[in-house]
Design a protein around this motif. Structure first.
Motif, PDB file in Angstrom:
ATOM      1  N   UNK A   1     111.030 -14.366 128.815  1.00 34.63           N
ATOM      2  CA  UNK A   1     111.769 -15.810 127.207  1.00 34.63           C
ATOM      3  C   UNK A   1     111.132 -15.307 126.757  1.00 34.63           C
ATOM      4  N   UNK A   2     111.138 -16.311 125.140  1.00 28.80           N
ATOM      5  CA  UNK A   2     110.587 -16.118 124.067  1.00 28.80           C
ATOM      6  C   UNK A   2     108.986 -16.479 124.463  1.00 28.80           C
ATOM      7  N   UNK A   3     108.773 -15.442 123.132  1.00 28.86           N
ATOM      8  CA  UNK A   3     106.636 -15.438 122.947  1.00 28.86           C
ATOM      9  C   UNK A   3     106.393 -16.534 122.752  1.00 28.86           C
ATOM     10  N   UNK A   4     107.581 -17.973 121.945  1.00 26.40           N
ATOM     11  CA  UNK A   4     106.729 -19.442 121.963  1.00 26.40           C
ATOM     12  C   UNK A   4     106.914 -19.963 123.372  1.00 26.40           C
ATOM     13  N   UNK A   5     107.357 -19.327 124.516  1.00 23.85           N
ATOM     14  CA  UNK A   5     107.713 -19.995 126.008  1.00 23.85           C
ATOM     15  C   UNK A   5     106.235 -19.495 126.595  1.00 23.85           C
ATOM     16  N   UNK A   6     105.398 -18.322 126.284  1.00 25.26           N
ATOM     17  CA  UNK A   6     104.749 -17.580 127.424  1.00 25.26           C
ATOM     18  C   UNK A   6     103.279 -18.080 127.109  1.00 25.26           C
ATOM     19  N   UNK A   7     102.525 -18.967 127.142  1.00 26.61           N
ATOM     20  CA  UNK A   7     100.741 -19.028 127.143  1.00 26.61           C
ATOM     21  C   UNK A   7     100.350 -17.985 127.461  1.00 26.61           C
ATOM     22  N   UNK A   8      99.031 -18.419 126.833  1.00 28.46           N
ATOM     23  CA  UNK A   8      98.029 -17.259 127.368  1.00 28.46           C
ATOM     24  C   UNK A   8      97.951 -17.678 129.113  1.00 28.46           C
ATOM     25  N   UNK A   9      97.549 -19.161 129.101  1.00 32.02           N
ATOM     26  CA  UNK A   9      97.342 -19.034 130.092  1.00 32.02           C
ATOM     27  C   UNK A   9      98.172 -18.189 131.400  1.00 32.02           C
ATOM     28  N   UNK A  10      99.899 -18.427 130.982  1.00 29.55           N
ATOM     29  CA  UNK A  10     100.092 -17.601 132.337  1.00 29.55           C
ATOM     30  C   UNK A  10     100.181 -16.343 131.865  1.00 29.55           C
ATOM     31  N   UNK A  11      99.161 -15.512 130.876  1.00 34.29           N
ATOM     32  CA  UNK A  11      98.731 -14.433 130.778  1.00 34.29           C
ATOM     33  C   UNK A  11      98.011 -13.635 131.711  1.00 34.29           C
ATOM     34  N   UNK A  12      97.104 -14.729 131.250  1.00 33.58           N
ATOM     35  CA  UNK A  12      95.803 -14.614 132.069  1.00 33.58           C
ATOM     36  C   UNK A  12      96.341 -15.063 133.738  1.00 33.58           C
ATOM     37  N   UNK A  13      96.679 -15.724 134.141  1.00 31.79           N
ATOM     38  CA  UNK A  13      97.192 -15.951 135.841  1.00 31.79           C
ATOM     39  C   UNK A  13      97.947 -14.630 136.119  1.00 31.79           C
ATOM     40  N   UNK A  14      99.123 -13.947 135.129  1.00 34.02           N
ATOM     41  CA  UNK A  14      99.587 -12.742 136.136  1.00 34.02           C
ATOM     42  C   UNK A  14      98.515 -11.813 136.415  1.00 34.02           C
ATOM     43  N   UNK A  15      97.572 -11.314 135.305  1.00 35.38           N
ATOM     44  CA  UNK A  15      96.855 -10.313 135.618  1.00 35.38           C
ATOM     45  C   UNK A  15      95.912 -10.294 136.116  1.00 35.38           C
ATOM     46  N   UNK A  16      95.182 -11.387 136.145  1.00 35.02           N
ATOM     47  CA  UNK A  16      93.940 -11.842 136.389  1.00 35.02           C
ATOM     48  C   UNK A  16      93.869 -12.503 137.853  1.00 35.02           C
ATOM     49  N   UNK A  17      94.787 -13.711 137.575  1.00 35.58           N
ATOM     50  CA  UNK A  17      94.431 -15.035 138.635  1.00 35.58           C
ATOM     51  C   UNK A  17      94.034 -16.230 137.816  1.00 35.58           C
ATOM     52  N   UNK A  18      94.521 -17.803 138.365  1.00 39.89           N
ATOM     53  CA  UNK A  18      94.614 -17.889 137.466  1.00 39.89           C
ATOM     54  C   UNK A  18      92.468 -18.818 137.438  1.00 39.89           C
ATOM     55  N   UNK A  19      92.636 -18.982 136.299  1.00 36.29           N
ATOM     56  CA  UNK A  19      91.096 -18.601 136.036  1.00 36.29           C
ATOM     57  C   UNK A  19      90.470 -20.338 136.274  1.00 36.29           C
ATOM     58  N   UNK A  20      89.386 -19.564 136.921  1.00 30.11           N
ATOM     59  CA  UNK A  20      88.048 -19.746 138.083  1.00 30.11           C
ATOM     60  C   UNK A  20      86.406 -19.214 136.981  1.00 30.11           C
ATOM     61  N   UNK A  21      86.266 -20.700 136.302  1.00 29.42           N
ATOM     62  CA  UNK A  21      84.097 -19.784 135.962  1.00 29.42           C
ATOM     63  C   UNK A  21      83.726 -20.293 136.899  1.00 29.42           C
ATOM     64  N   UNK A  22      83.729 -21.474 138.469  1.00 33.33           N
ATOM     65  CA  UNK A  22      83.035 -21.403 139.024  1.00 33.33           C
ATOM     66  C   UNK A  22      84.057 -21.101 139.926  1.00 33.33           C
ATOM     67  N   UNK A  23      82.738 -21.319 141.637  1.00 36.13           N
ATOM     68  CA  UNK A  23      83.632 -21.126 143.051  1.00 36.13           C
ATOM     69  C   UNK A  23      84.085 -21.918 143.191  1.00 36.13           C
TER      70      UNK A  23
END
Length: 153
Positions: free
Chosen positions: A69-91
């Protein structure tokens, strides 16, 4: 220190290169050449990005990769989720986290609120924002994000 991995940084470079290619599909080799990344690294990233639904691939002689999809429809959160898994700063911030001290912890809820604010900020930055070289990102309204994440109005 909160820091994403080099692979996620490289994955963002790969996505930005695909976004910049307005002529259609790019091969892994073309992306590697344009980003100065090694071809095996680019291939590994493209496979993960296809699996996550951020990139589509077409097989064959005229095949290659493009954004799903367009670059305007891809969020930084989706990129991180795709490559690292969901953001979680603590357990305890992780969906599948299982801290044995959670029932005794006095700061866990605060960390979860902070984690939600970080997530919300990442959801508001798009790949299009990330690939703009000369334009600064709009400043985040961190107080608003913290207030919304805590459910306060």
């Amino acid at each position: 220190m909160l820091r994403m991995s080099k692979l996620t940084d490289y994955g963002t470079m790969v996505l930005a290169q695909l976004a910049a290619n307005e002529t259609g599909l790019s091969t892994a080799s073309q992306v590697a050449d344009a980003t100065h990344l090694r071809q095996p690294t680019v291939s590994k990233l493209l496979k993960s990005l296809v699996h996550a639904g951020l990139v589509v691939s077409t097989r064959g002689v005229q095949g290659g990769y493009a954004l799903a999809r367009s670059a305007d429809e891809i969020s930084a959160a989706q990129i991180i989720d795709a490559l690292e898994g969901p953001v979680a700063i603590t357990e305890c911030s992780s969906a599948d986290g299982g801290c044995g001290l959670e029932s005794f912890c006095r700061v866990g809820m605060a960390w979860q609120r902070i984690n939600r604010s970080i997530r919300k900020a990442l959801e508001h930055v798009t790949l299009a924002d990330l690939q703009r070289r000369r334009e600064p990102l709009p400043p985040p309204n961190l107080r608003e994000g913290l207030r919304e994440a805590s459910g306060a109005r």
